[in-house]
Write an enzyme that holds these catalytic residues in place. Structure first.
Site, mmCIF file in Angstrom:
data_model
loop_
_atom_site.group_PDB
_atom_site.id
_atom_site.type_symbol
_atom_site.label_atom_id
_atom_site.label_comp_id
_atom_site.label_asym_id
_atom_site.label_seq_id
_atom_site.Cartn_x
_atom_site.Cartn_y
_atom_site.Cartn_z
ATOM 1 C CB SER A 109 -1.013 0.091 1.113
ATOM 2 O OG SER A 109 -1.227 1.328 1.704
ATOM 3 C CE1 TYR A 157 -3.919 0.327 3.983
ATOM 4 C CE2 TYR A 157 -5.072 -1.311 4.383
ATOM 5 C CZ TYR A 157 -4.596 -0.440 3.557
ATOM 6 O OH TYR A 157 -4.468 -0.715 2.239
HETATM 7 P P1 NAP Z 1 -11.774 -4.912 -0.452
HETATM 8 O O1 NAP Z 1 -12.852 -4.331 -1.743
HETATM 9 O O2 NAP Z 1 -12.403 -4.155 0.675
HETATM 10 O O3 NAP Z 1 -11.739 -6.430 -0.677
HETATM 11 C C1 NAP Z 1 -11.225 -7.097 0.447
HETATM 12 C C2 NAP Z 1 -11.277 -8.447 0.095
HETATM 13 O O4 NAP Z 1 -10.570 -9.155 1.131
HETATM 14 C C3 NAP Z 1 -12.730 -8.983 0.227
HETATM 15 O O5 NAP Z 1 -13.190 -9.815 -0.803
HETATM 16 C C4 NAP Z 1 -12.853 -9.613 1.424
HETATM 17 O O6 NAP Z 1 -13.848 -10.732 1.714
HETATM 18 C C5 NAP Z 1 -11.375 -10.049 1.896
HETATM 19 N N1 NAP Z 1 -11.217 -10.562 3.052
HETATM 20 C C6 NAP Z 1 -11.133 -9.612 4.321
HETATM 21 N N2 NAP Z 1 -10.950 -10.302 5.510
HETATM 22 C C7 NAP Z 1 -10.858 -11.550 5.167
HETATM 23 C C8 NAP Z 1 -10.270 -12.824 5.724
HETATM 24 N N3 NAP Z 1 -10.045 -12.851 7.215
HETATM 25 N N4 NAP Z 1 -10.075 -13.856 5.071
HETATM 26 C C9 NAP Z 1 -10.437 -14.098 3.463
HETATM 27 N N5 NAP Z 1 -10.794 -13.016 2.810
HETATM 28 C C10 NAP Z 1 -10.828 -11.837 3.598
HETATM 29 O O7 NAP Z 1 -10.364 -4.270 -0.884
HETATM 30 P P2 NAP Z 1 -9.695 -3.802 -2.180
HETATM 31 O O8 NAP Z 1 -9.815 -2.418 -2.228
HETATM 32 O O9 NAP Z 1 -10.021 -4.857 -3.176
HETATM 33 O O10 NAP Z 1 -8.166 -4.164 -1.509
HETATM 34 C C11 NAP Z 1 -7.542 -5.623 -1.637
HETATM 35 C C12 NAP Z 1 -6.129 -5.428 -1.297
HETATM 36 O O11 NAP Z 1 -5.403 -4.387 -1.662
HETATM 37 C C13 NAP Z 1 -6.142 -5.043 0.446
HETATM 38 O O12 NAP Z 1 -5.024 -5.991 0.963
HETATM 39 C C14 NAP Z 1 -5.945 -3.639 0.365
HETATM 40 O O13 NAP Z 1 -5.113 -3.375 1.811
HETATM 41 C C15 NAP Z 1 -5.183 -3.400 -0.565
HETATM 42 N N6 NAP Z 1 -4.962 -2.077 -0.988
HETATM 43 C C16 NAP Z 1 -6.144 -1.479 -1.298
HETATM 44 C C17 NAP Z 1 -6.116 -0.070 -2.199
HETATM 45 C C18 NAP Z 1 -7.272 0.439 -2.501
HETATM 46 O O14 NAP Z 1 -7.019 1.832 -2.824
HETATM 47 N N7 NAP Z 1 -8.181 0.165 -2.733
HETATM 48 C C19 NAP Z 1 -4.605 0.319 -2.359
HETATM 49 C C20 NAP Z 1 -3.627 -0.351 -1.831
HETATM 50 C C21 NAP Z 1 -3.714 -1.517 -1.394
HETATM 51 P P3 NAP Z 1 -15.427 -10.231 2.169
HETATM 52 O O15 NAP Z 1 -16.012 -9.853 0.971
HETATM 53 O O16 NAP Z 1 -15.953 -11.594 2.702
HETATM 54 O O17 NAP Z 1 -15.279 -9.249 3.171
HETATM 55 C C1 GCO Z 2 -6.667 5.338 3.050
HETATM 56 C C2 GCO Z 2 -6.965 4.255 1.886
HETATM 57 C C3 GCO Z 2 -5.762 3.928 1.689
HETATM 58 C C4 GCO Z 2 -5.713 2.747 0.486
HETATM 59 C C5 GCO Z 2 -4.467 2.293 -0.052
HETATM 60 C C6 GCO Z 2 -3.654 3.315 -0.520
HETATM 61 O O1 GCO Z 2 -7.822 5.187 3.959
HETATM 62 O O2 GCO Z 2 -6.010 6.044 3.296
HETATM 63 O O3 GCO Z 2 -7.952 3.400 2.380
HETATM 64 O O4 GCO Z 2 -4.840 3.202 2.544
HETATM 65 O O5 GCO Z 2 -6.671 1.780 0.870
HETATM 66 O O6 GCO Z 2 -3.880 1.334 1.058
HETATM 67 O O7 GCO Z 2 -2.446 2.625 -1.135
#
Ligand code: NAP
Ligand code: GCO
Length: 261
Positions: free
Chosen positions: A147, A160
């Site tokens: 992230s 986080y």
């Molecule tokens: P999201 O839409 O909230 O999806 C998260 C997924 O993880 C969901 O399918 C959720 O399942 C699953 N999950 C949560 N807890 C779990 C557990 N204990 N066991 C199995 N599955 C679990 O998140 P996203 O935005 O796609 O993010 C995916 C990854 O990218 C995360 O690691 C997040 O920190 C990272 N990330 C996101 C962003 C962003 O801007 N979106 C940026 C950087 C990094 P359920 O549907 O059952 O809850």
């Molecule tokens: C926040 C956001 C970010 C993104 C992502 C950025 O609240 O700042 O959720 O943390 O999820 O991780 O890279």
């Protein structure tokens, strides 16, 4: 190795955790388009079913499993079931994750621990479960989804940021400990991406929306499509000498002081 064969994932089995939707679904779809056979998990039967339907609609014959990534016994069974159904897992994407946006001085320790458990301890649990078979096979790819918060802090995301900072170092340590077995472990550090996790920050009129656009040289939020190519690269033999690296796919946020108001 000739190109584009170096980017082919034909014959490879990939496990993407938490991939019913969001970034995980996009990454799994990209790996499938490059030839991989996809396994994914979720903790929720309804979301798993929706995910299976979405993969089918995309022409992807993905296998879905119910498993909580924080439960080591459940993860050991998940990996054993996938190995029985599909064979050795060649590619692991530790994608499952949560965030809780709470001012640290108001955060209950159980909330802090839950974020650490899912975002840091679980990638350890799942990587530990797949590495022995990768060692036997003599190859493997592990991709941890880090992230911006692996490098930066901000208000309300202490748990986080601590988890994702730790995940960067876990990535480097797995790379260090298992590189000799031809296992490469790298991270992908998405910027701010349009998914359900960031939906609250993109609500109409939310100040964060304008803030992030000003911090991103391209002036936009990322999309899950932006992450597909980097994932295929790190999952493929094209990256066999890339190890312990976090590839930030952030549109330049980490390089940019931000647009002058
Ligand atoms: P999201 O839409 O909230 O999806 C998260 C997924 O993880 C969901 O399918 C959720 O399942 C699953 N999950 C949560 N807890 C779990 C557990 N204990 N066991 C199995 N599955 C679990 O998140 P996203 O935005 O796609 O993010 C995916 C990854 O990218 C995360 O690691 C997040 O920190 C990272 N990330 C996101 C962003 C962003 O801007 N979106 C940026 C950087 C990094 P359920 O549907 O059952 O809850
Ligand atoms: C926040 C956001 C970010 C993104 C992502 C950025 O609240 O700042 O959720 O943390 O999820 O991780 O890279």
């Amino acid at each position: 190795m000739t190109y584009p064969n170096a980017f082919s994932l034909e014959g490879k089995v990939a496990l993407v955790t938490g991939a019913s939707y969001g970034i995980g679904f996009a990454l799994a779809s990209a790996l499938a388009e490059a030839g991989a056979t996809i396994a994914f998990n979720d903790i929720n039967e309804e979301f798993l079913a929706k995910g299976l339907a979405a993969y089918k609609a995309a022409g992807i014959d993905a296998r879905g499993y119910i498993a909580d990534v924080t439960d080591e016994a459940a993860v050991q069974k998940l990996v054993a079931d996938i190995e029985k159904d599909l064979g050795t897992i060649d590619i692991l994407v530790n994608n499952a994750g949560i965030i809780k946006r709470i001012p640290m001085h108001e955060m209950d320790v159980k909330d802090f621990r839950q974020v650490i458990d899912i975002d840091l301890t679980a990638p350890f649990i799942v990587a530990k479960a797949v590495i022995p078979s990768m060692m036997k096979k003599g190859s493997g790819k592990i991709i941890n989804i880090c992230s911006m918060m692996s490098e930066l802090g901000r208000e309300t995301v202490s748990a986080y940021a601590a988890a994702k900072g730790g995940l960067k170092m876990l990535t480097r340590n797995i790379a260090s400990e298992y590189g000799a077995f031809n296992i490469q472990c790298n991270g992908i550090g998405p910027g701010y991406v349009e998914t359900p996790q960031t939906a609250p920050l993109r609500a109409p009129g939310h100040p964060f929306d304008a803030f992030i656009r000003a911090k991103t040289p391209a002036g936009r939020w990322g999309t899950t499509d932006d992450l597909k190519g980097p994932a295929v690269f790190l999952a493929s033999s094209a990256s066999n000498f890339v190890n312990g690296h976090v590839l930030y796919v952030d549109g330049g946020i980490l390089a940019y002081i931000g647009k002058q108001p």
